[in-house]
Every structure is written in C-alpha cells, then in structure tokens.
Scaffold this motif. Structure first.
Motif, PDB file in Angstrom:
ATOM      1  N   ILE A  47       0.869  -1.144   0.097  1.00 57.07           N
ATOM      2  CA  ILE A  47       0.103   0.014  -0.043  1.00 57.07           C
ATOM      3  C   ILE A  47       0.765   1.232   0.109  1.00 57.07           C
ATOM      4  N   PRO A  48       1.728   1.243   0.852  1.00 52.32           N
ATOM      5  CA  PRO A  48       2.727   2.410   0.758  1.00 52.32           C
ATOM      6  C   PRO A  48       3.368   2.730  -0.574  1.00 52.32           C
ATOM      7  N   THR A  49       3.673   1.898  -1.015  1.00 50.99           N
ATOM      8  CA  THR A  49       4.196   1.978  -2.573  1.00 50.99           C
ATOM      9  C   THR A  49       3.270   2.424  -3.686  1.00 50.99           C
ATOM     10  N   ARG A  50       2.166   2.317  -3.417  1.00 51.85           N
ATOM     11  CA  ARG A  50       0.924   2.612  -4.406  1.00 51.85           C
ATOM     12  C   ARG A  50       0.246   4.071  -4.165  1.00 51.85           C
ATOM     13  N   VAL A  51       0.583   4.637  -2.838  1.00 56.68           N
ATOM     14  CA  VAL A  51      -0.088   5.973  -2.701  1.00 56.68           C
ATOM     15  C   VAL A  51       0.978   6.603  -1.887  1.00 56.68           C
ATOM     16  N   LEU A  55      -2.865   9.750   4.789  1.00 54.58           N
ATOM     17  CA  LEU A  55      -4.267   9.715   4.737  1.00 54.58           C
ATOM     18  C   LEU A  55      -5.132   8.820   3.601  1.00 54.58           C
ATOM     19  N   LEU A  56      -4.460   8.747   2.433  1.00 56.51           N
ATOM     20  CA  LEU A  56      -4.863   7.778   1.373  1.00 56.51           C
ATOM     21  C   LEU A  56      -4.549   6.286   1.754  1.00 56.51           C
ATOM     22  N   ALA A  57      -3.156   6.147   2.333  1.00 55.95           N
ATOM     23  CA  ALA A  57      -2.936   4.926   2.667  1.00 55.95           C
ATOM     24  C   ALA A  57      -3.784   4.257   3.932  1.00 55.95           C
ATOM     25  N   GLU A  58      -3.971   5.144   4.574  1.00 59.37           N
ATOM     26  CA  GLU A  58      -4.869   4.705   5.813  1.00 59.37           C
ATOM     27  C   GLU A  58      -6.252   4.487   5.465  1.00 59.37           C
ATOM     28  N   MET A  59      -6.731   5.124   4.354  1.00 60.21           N
ATOM     29  CA  MET A  59      -8.184   4.618   4.040  1.00 60.21           C
ATOM     30  C   MET A  59      -7.890   3.306   3.456  1.00 60.21           C
ATOM     31  N   ARG A  60      -6.905   3.050   2.645  1.00 52.57           N
ATOM     32  CA  ARG A  60      -6.831   1.639   2.195  1.00 52.57           C
ATOM     33  C   ARG A  60      -6.525   0.469   3.208  1.00 52.57           C
ATOM     34  N   TYR A  61      -5.937   0.888   4.444  1.00 54.41           N
ATOM     35  CA  TYR A  61      -5.789  -0.028   5.503  1.00 54.41           C
ATOM     36  C   TYR A  61      -7.016  -0.022   6.078  1.00 54.41           C
ATOM     37  N   THR A  62      -8.126   0.950   6.049  1.00 51.35           N
ATOM     38  CA  THR A  62      -9.130   0.864   6.902  1.00 51.35           C
ATOM     39  C   THR A  62     -10.315  -0.045   5.939  1.00 51.35           C
ATOM     40  N   TRP A  63     -10.173   0.072   4.641  1.00 58.05           N
ATOM     41  CA  TRP A  63     -10.544  -0.835   3.807  1.00 58.05           C
ATOM     42  C   TRP A  63     -10.455  -2.423   4.278  1.00 58.05           C
ATOM     43  N   TRP A  64      -9.343  -2.818   4.448  1.00 58.08           N
ATOM     44  CA  TRP A  64      -8.896  -4.140   4.758  1.00 58.08           C
ATOM     45  C   TRP A  64      -9.377  -4.316   5.831  1.00 58.08           C
ATOM     46  N   ALA A  65      -9.152  -3.529   6.892  1.00 60.35           N
ATOM     47  CA  ALA A  65      -9.981  -3.671   8.200  1.00 60.35           C
ATOM     48  C   ALA A  65     -11.502  -4.316   8.233  1.00 60.35           C
ATOM     49  N   GLU A  66     -12.170  -3.446   7.397  1.00 56.29           N
ATOM     50  CA  GLU A  66     -13.388  -3.626   7.143  1.00 56.29           C
ATOM     51  C   GLU A  66     -13.594  -4.952   6.629  1.00 56.29           C
ATOM     52  N   GLN A  67     -12.922  -5.637   6.010  1.00 53.69           N
ATOM     53  CA  GLN A  67     -13.013  -6.634   4.946  1.00 53.69           C
ATOM     54  C   GLN A  67     -12.842  -7.908   5.959  1.00 53.69           C
ATOM     55  N   MET A  68     -12.286  -7.698   7.028  1.00 58.01           N
ATOM     56  CA  MET A  68     -12.182  -8.848   7.975  1.00 58.01           C
ATOM     57  C   MET A  68     -13.486  -9.476   8.534  1.00 58.01           C
ATOM     58  N   ASP A  69     -14.513  -8.513   8.620  1.00 59.84           N
ATOM     59  CA  ASP A  69     -15.919  -8.909   9.021  1.00 59.84           C
ATOM     60  C   ASP A  69     -16.297 -10.007   8.106  1.00 59.84           C
ATOM     61  N   GLY A  70     -16.231  -9.948   6.673  1.00 56.45           N
ATOM     62  CA  GLY A  70     -16.497 -10.892   5.922  1.00 56.45           C
ATOM     63  C   GLY A  70     -15.557 -12.088   5.851  1.00 56.45           C
ATOM     64  N   VAL A  71     -14.261 -11.819   6.134  1.00 57.99           N
ATOM     65  CA  VAL A  71     -13.166 -12.926   6.022  1.00 57.99           C
ATOM     66  C   VAL A  71     -13.801 -13.993   7.174  1.00 57.99           C
ATOM     67  N   PHE A  72     -14.096 -13.549   8.353  1.00 62.42           N
ATOM     68  CA  PHE A  72     -14.045 -14.169   9.449  1.00 62.42           C
ATOM     69  C   PHE A  72     -15.689 -14.898   9.486  1.00 62.42           C
ATOM     70  N   ALA A  73     -16.096 -14.138   8.786  1.00 60.32           N
ATOM     71  CA  ALA A  73     -17.743 -14.866   8.627  1.00 60.32           C
ATOM     72  C   ALA A  73     -17.721 -15.770   7.583  1.00 60.32           C
ATOM     73  N   GLY A 109      -0.045   2.482  12.072  1.00 63.16           N
ATOM     74  CA  GLY A 109       1.103   3.311  12.751  1.00 63.16           C
ATOM     75  C   GLY A 109       2.288   3.612  11.935  1.00 63.16           C
ATOM     76  N   ARG A 110       2.795   2.693  11.173  1.00 61.31           N
ATOM     77  CA  ARG A 110       3.994   3.109  10.410  1.00 61.31           C
ATOM     78  C   ARG A 110       3.891   4.172   9.453  1.00 61.31           C
ATOM     79  N   ILE A 111       2.727   4.290   8.798  1.00 57.31           N
ATOM     80  CA  ILE A 111       2.602   5.251   7.946  1.00 57.31           C
ATOM     81  C   ILE A 111       2.654   6.806   8.628  1.00 57.31           C
ATOM     82  N   HIS A 112       2.277   6.712   9.833  1.00 58.23           N
ATOM     83  CA  HIS A 112       2.241   7.875  10.725  1.00 58.23           C
ATOM     84  C   HIS A 112       3.372   8.015  11.602  1.00 58.23           C
ATOM     85  N   GLY A 113       4.340   7.247  11.169  1.00 56.41           N
ATOM     86  CA  GLY A 113       5.891   7.493  11.769  1.00 56.41           C
ATOM     87  C   GLY A 113       5.980   7.026  13.080  1.00 56.41           C
TER      88      GLY A 113
END
Length: 210
Positions: A47-51, A55-73, A109-113
């Motif tokens: 992700i950090p290599t693509r954006v 803030l944009l990177a965090e949005m992508r990570y948030t998308w992945w976090a949201e996908q965990m609901d479906g993954v674990f269901a 956390g890493r993208i925010h230093g």
C-alpha cells in the motif's frame, strides 16, 4: 488453480524469504494455505508503494480492516482472490482475528511514523502460520523466533543474534511439520543470493534451529 498460481507469484515477488520457506512444505494444500497468509501481508506491505499520502494509505488499510468482517464470517468479498483464500483458511484452521487486525493497525501506525511493532508485524503472523501447519497450541513456542526475524528485518542484527539461542530453546518442542513457518528467521541478511538462502533454510529445517 490459476488463483493459487497468482498468489504464489505475488508472494515470491514480495517476500522471497518466506516464499522459499514455503517450498519446504511438502503437501500442496498447507503450502497454498501459507501462501494465502503471506499474500494478505503482501497486499498490506504494497500500500505505501501505491499511494504517497498517509491519509490515502490509511483509507486503504481501513478498507482491509473492514473486509475482516466478511473474512471471519466466511463471506469474503467475491472476486478478490486474496480475501477469498484468506476466508477459506481462517475457517478451516480456526485462526484468531486479533493478529490480522493488529497487523493492519501496525501498518497504519508506521505510515504515521510510529516505531515498528515487531510483535504485530512478525510474531503474530508467524503464530498464524504455525497454526496453519500444526494446529493450535504452539503460539508461545515461536514468539522469540518471530522477534529474531523482526529484528533482522529492521537491521538490528546484533540483537537478533543475541536472541537466537533463547529462540531455539523455545523451538525444541515445535512439531517438525511447523518449522517452515519459522525457518525464515534463520536468514539474517537480505542481500544473500537465492541459492544460499535455499541452503540455509534447508539446513535450518533439518536441524530444527534458526
């Protein structure tokens, strides 16, 4: 099979050390399960290599976090090979959700230093990989091995070397079938040629020591 081949190629390009370690798993299905885990991590690492903006990177990570609901269901997003493969293995192997969420949070956390969270980046994923190969009950045996790998990855080779003896002591009771999940901790240098890495990984697996 095409999807499995694509994930395999993705991991080989993103994480050669663990891809090589996965070659030491003789059975195709558990090897593919490992690759699915590592492909998930590869997606996060990319992700950090693509954006360029945090803030944009965090949005992508948030998308992945949201996908965990479906993954674990067991209802992963259709048409996404990594999520579909991940949903399959977390159900079949009874994987815990916490390491996946912790890894995503560590990336944010890493993208925010923030400092590298070695346990989130390396210990949790290694514990999940061990459970895939050998079932539950072995998480505590690989904590130090995960930290050895993490320290080496961030350039703290002396600290990694100092911890290796304790890590090997903890690995004595790890089932041999699970060792490919920790073998990459035996590699302390990123610049070694692939044939050298293959030999080191094979030797580590045969001895059961990193």
């Amino acid at each position: 099979m095409v999807g499995s081949d694509a994930l395999d190629a993705q991991v080989r390009a993103a994480d050669l050390d663990r891809w090589l370690s996965s070659r030491l798993v003789s059975d195709a299905r558990p090897r593919a399960d490992l690759i699915a885990l590592y492909a998930f991590e590869a997606e996060l690492m990319a992700i950090p290599t693509r954006v360029t903006q945090p803030l944009l990177a965090e949005m992508r990570y948030t998308w992945w976090a949201e996908q965990m609901d479906g993954v674990f269901a067991g209802m992963a997003r259709k048409g996404h090979p990594v999520l579909e493969a991940l949903a399959d293995i977390v159900i079949r192997h009874g994987l815990n959700r916490a390491p996946f969420e912790g890894l995503i949070e560590a990336h944010i956390g890493r993208i925010h230093g923030e400092p590298h969270d070695l346990d989130a980046f390396y210990v949790g994923p290694m514990q999940a990989a061990v459970q895939v190969l050998a079932g539950p009950g072995h998480a505590d045996k690989v904590v130090k091995a995960g930290r050895v790998r993490g320290l080496a990855q961030v350039g703290k080779t002396e600290e990694a070397r100092a911890l290796r003896k304790a890590a090997n002591a903890a690995l004595k009771d790890l089932p041999a079938v699970a060792f490919p999940a920790v073998a990459s901790a035996a590699l302390s240098r990123q610049d070694q040629p692939e044939p050298v890495k293959r030999l080191r990984l094979l030797a580590a697996t045969l001895r059961g020591r990193i």
